[in-house]
Design an enzyme around this catalytic site. Structure first.
Site, PDB file in Angstrom:
ATOM      1  N   GLU A 236      -4.954   2.073   2.462  1.00 13.99           N
ATOM      2  CA  GLU A 236      -5.143   0.828   3.219  1.00 13.99           C
ATOM      3  C   GLU A 236      -5.436   1.134   4.673  1.00 13.99           C
ATOM      4  O   GLU A 236      -6.284   0.517   5.313  1.00 13.99           O
ATOM      5  CB  GLU A 236      -3.862  -0.037   3.123  1.00 13.99           C
ATOM      6  CG  GLU A 236      -3.974  -1.410   3.792  1.00 13.99           C
ATOM      7  CD  GLU A 236      -3.628  -1.420   5.274  1.00 13.99           C
ATOM      8  OE1 GLU A 236      -3.951  -2.407   5.943  1.00 13.99           O
ATOM      9  OE2 GLU A 236      -3.053  -0.439   5.769  1.00 13.99           O
ATOM     10  N   GLU A 237      -4.711   2.135   5.198  1.00 11.25           N
ATOM     11  CA  GLU A 237      -4.713   2.365   6.650  1.00 11.25           C
ATOM     12  C   GLU A 237      -6.091   2.711   7.215  1.00 11.25           C
ATOM     13  O   GLU A 237      -6.404   2.356   8.333  1.00 11.25           O
ATOM     14  CB  GLU A 237      -3.730   3.495   7.000  1.00 11.25           C
ATOM     15  CG  GLU A 237      -2.266   3.141   6.754  1.00 11.25           C
ATOM     16  CD  GLU A 237      -1.739   2.062   7.695  1.00 11.25           C
ATOM     17  OE1 GLU A 237      -2.494   1.574   8.538  1.00 11.25           O
ATOM     18  OE2 GLU A 237      -0.546   1.719   7.565  1.00 11.25           O
TER      19      GLU A 237
ATOM     20  N   HIS B  36       3.342   2.439  12.876  1.00 10.20           N
ATOM     21  CA  HIS B  36       2.458   3.590  13.117  1.00 10.20           C
ATOM     22  C   HIS B  36       3.045   4.597  14.111  1.00 10.20           C
ATOM     23  O   HIS B  36       2.298   5.236  14.845  1.00 10.20           O
ATOM     24  CB  HIS B  36       1.068   3.136  13.593  1.00 10.20           C
ATOM     25  CG  HIS B  36       0.332   2.306  12.583  1.00 10.20           C
ATOM     26  ND1 HIS B  36      -0.939   1.813  12.797  1.00 10.20           N
ATOM     27  CD2 HIS B  36       0.675   1.879  11.333  1.00 10.20           C
ATOM     28  CE1 HIS B  36      -1.332   1.128  11.734  1.00 10.20           C
ATOM     29  NE2 HIS B  36      -0.362   1.151  10.837  1.00 10.20           N
TER      30      HIS B  36
ATOM     31  N   ASP C  90       5.959   0.437   6.773  1.00  7.40           N
ATOM     32  CA  ASP C  90       4.508   0.315   6.540  1.00  7.40           C
ATOM     33  C   ASP C  90       4.041   1.454   5.649  1.00  7.40           C
ATOM     34  O   ASP C  90       3.665   2.498   6.141  1.00  7.40           O
ATOM     35  CB  ASP C  90       3.783   0.339   7.899  1.00  7.40           C
ATOM     36  CG  ASP C  90       2.312   0.034   7.764  1.00  7.40           C
ATOM     37  OD1 ASP C  90       1.899  -0.447   6.703  1.00  7.40           O
ATOM     38  OD2 ASP C  90       1.569   0.283   8.730  1.00  7.40           O
TER      39      ASP C  90
ATOM     40  N   HIS D 166       0.826  -1.217   0.000  1.00 11.28           N
ATOM     41  CA  HIS D 166       0.000   0.000   0.000  1.00 11.28           C
ATOM     42  C   HIS D 166       0.854   1.259   0.000  1.00 11.28           C
ATOM     43  O   HIS D 166       1.873   1.333   0.670  1.00 11.28           O
ATOM     44  CB  HIS D 166      -1.068  -0.011   1.091  1.00 11.28           C
ATOM     45  CG  HIS D 166      -0.581  -0.011   2.513  1.00 11.28           C
ATOM     46  ND1 HIS D 166      -0.236   1.149   3.176  1.00 11.28           N
ATOM     47  CD2 HIS D 166      -0.423  -1.009   3.404  1.00 11.28           C
ATOM     48  CE1 HIS D 166       0.108   0.845   4.424  1.00 11.28           C
ATOM     49  NE2 HIS D 166       0.018  -0.454   4.589  1.00 11.28           N
TER      50      HIS D 166
HETATM   51 ZN    ZN Z   1      -0.395   0.255   8.977  1.00  9.96          ZN
HETATM   52 ZN    ZN Z   2       0.330  -1.647   6.267  1.00  8.11          ZN
END
Ligand code: ZN
Ligand code: ZN
Length: 467
Positions: free
Chosen positions: A328-329, A427, A294, A282
């Protein structure tokens, strides 16, 4: 036995197995040799690292709906073109947005001192002067749910649960429900706000953000996560038996509806161009770090794998699509849009896999294929053995952005990474490029290139309508 029935039996004997044999998927020895060469090439390519370095340096944070999101879409299109993909395009994805604003907290009494917090995605803000209330602590979300009515009336709920570290990330599931539905459950007990211990496995003084949700029929209260050491601090204060009063100030608010894009690059197949293998990661991230793990890593690994295939003298039989998924998040928004837009074309998706668990080495491959394709799935795993990867089972999840397609019966694979440290950074502001090991990233690319190439070359397919 009568002649007619004998003839029928013979016919049945031949008919069924022959039909099955004719369709049983297989791999060609020459293709396996090329896959092994691609694998070994990937291990010395460093292409993946160059891609994630470019994304984190030239774009950085790219939360859905922000200028960083728009910059990432432009970056993705330009990168795929630069790397020689045959077709590059984008497909629109529309969603509500959220803005973070200020986020501060402090203990007012009995031991005044500051706390490090971060707002959870889509939390409302507090009043400008902040929200001050006594803390009411619970061990787990379950304990909060089981508490009597009005148990937290007028208080700020604090959920103490500590996520457990595990290579496969299995500690995340039991922990993350407090983030997702803590605010709703706390409000049901009369709370005016909620603080959770961060969903993470580190001991740094940084809080982990992530998505939360409200329910239509429950009052909305501000929700934030405390850094692990600040959660410890609050616990120690509470042990002393006096009421602990905290003030939290959140400037979070909803933004306007926004349209971003799934960015797609294709290496177009030479024999069956309409059929494709779908890999990707993503493109969006949270706003606190630069989204290296991420999911810059996932974007980089899968793009690098496809690019290696593009460098072969001949195009693969089937197409390979890299999707840099939008948003996505905040709820798999890009994935849902793609599944909706392509739901009448699912038979052309040979299989799919998303890389979205950081940049640790892959140690296991799981498949989700029809029964007669299992030998091919296991053969693919065998080609990955020199990478330290072994076959797991046929219940692959495929990664978050593959969920909507998997639910429609599309075949998926999971290349499972070592995520022991993933939730130390996940995150947080600490999700940055320095956490990525080049050799581990190359190992990931090597595994993806084997999966993508052999899936594109195989005779037969992995099936559709897989449960
Ligand atoms: Zn994430
Ligand atoms: Zn992710």
């Amino acid at each position: 036995m009568k002649l007619a029935s004998f003839a029928f039996t013979i016919l049945a004997l031949f008919h069924t197995p022959l039909a099955t044999f004719a369709q049983a998927p297989s791999l060609d020895a020459e293709d396996i040799k090329i896959a092994e060469q691609l694998r070994d090439e990937a291990l010395k390519s460093s292409k993946g690292y160059a891609i994630v370095e470019s994304l984190t340096t030239e774009v950085g944070p790219r939360m859905a709906g922000t200028p960083g999101d728009a910059a990432a879409v432009k970056w993705g299109e330009a990168k795929l073109k630069e790397l020689g993909f045959d077709k590059v395009w984008k497909e629109p994805v529309t969603f509500p947005t959220w803005k973070r604003g200020v986020e501060t907290a402090e203990v007012i009494s009995p031991y005044p001192q500051p706390l490090v917090i971060t707002a959870l995605g889509f939390s409302i803000g507090t009043a400008a002067e902040g929200l001050t209330a006594e803390i009411k602590a619970y061990e787990t979300l379950e304990d909060l749910k089981n508490a009597p009515d009005n148990d937290a009336k007028g208080k700020i709920v604090f959920i103490k649960y500590k996520m457990k570290k595990a290579r496969d990330g299995s500690g995340y599931g039991p922990a993350v429900s407090a983030r997702g539905s803590g605010a709703v459950e706390a409000a049901k007990k009369g709370a005016v706000g909620i603080l959770i211990r961060s969903i993470g496995t580190d001991s740094h003084r940084m809080a982990h953000t992530g998505m939360m949700r409200y329910a239509d029929d429950v009052v909305r209260i501000p929700a934030a996560a405390l850094s692990a050491p600040d959660a410890d601090l609050l616990e120690n204060m509470l042990k002393r038996g006096k009421p602990v009063e905290v003030k939290m100030t959140l400037g979070a608010r909803d933004g306007q509806e926004y349209t971003s894009y799934n960015v797609i690059g294709e290496i177009t197949g030479s024999e069956k161009p309409e059929e494709y293998v779908l890999i990707g990661g993503h493109l969006d991230s949270w706003d606190l770090g630069t989204g290296a793990l991420d999911d810059g890593a996932g974007v980089a690994i899968t793009t690098a794998a496809a690019e290696l295939i593009a460098r072969l003298p001949q195009r693969p039989k089937r197409s390979i699509r890299v999707i840099m998924w939008a948003n996505e998040e905040q709820g798999l928004v890009g994935a849902k849009a793609y599944a909706e837009a392509h739901k009448n074309d699912l038979n052309n998706i040979i299989t799919g896999a998303e890389s979205d668990f950081g940049a640790g080495k892959i140690w296991r491959i799981d498949s989700r294929v029809k029964a007669d394709a299992l030998p091919v799935a296991k053969k693919i795993a065998e080609i990955m053995e020199p990478l330290g990867i072994s076959y797991g089972n046929n219940r692959a999840g495929g990664g978050p952005d593959l969920i909507p397609l998997r639910q429609l019966g599309v075949s998926v694979f999971s290349l499972r990474q070592d995520g022991t440290d993933y939730f130390d950074y996940h995150h947080t502001p600490d999700d940055t490029l320095d956490k990525i090991d080049k050799a581990a990233l190359d190992q990931n690319t090597a595994a993806y290139v084997v999966l993508a190439y052999l899936s594109a070359q195989m005779d037969g397919d992995f099936g559709t309508d897989i449960e």
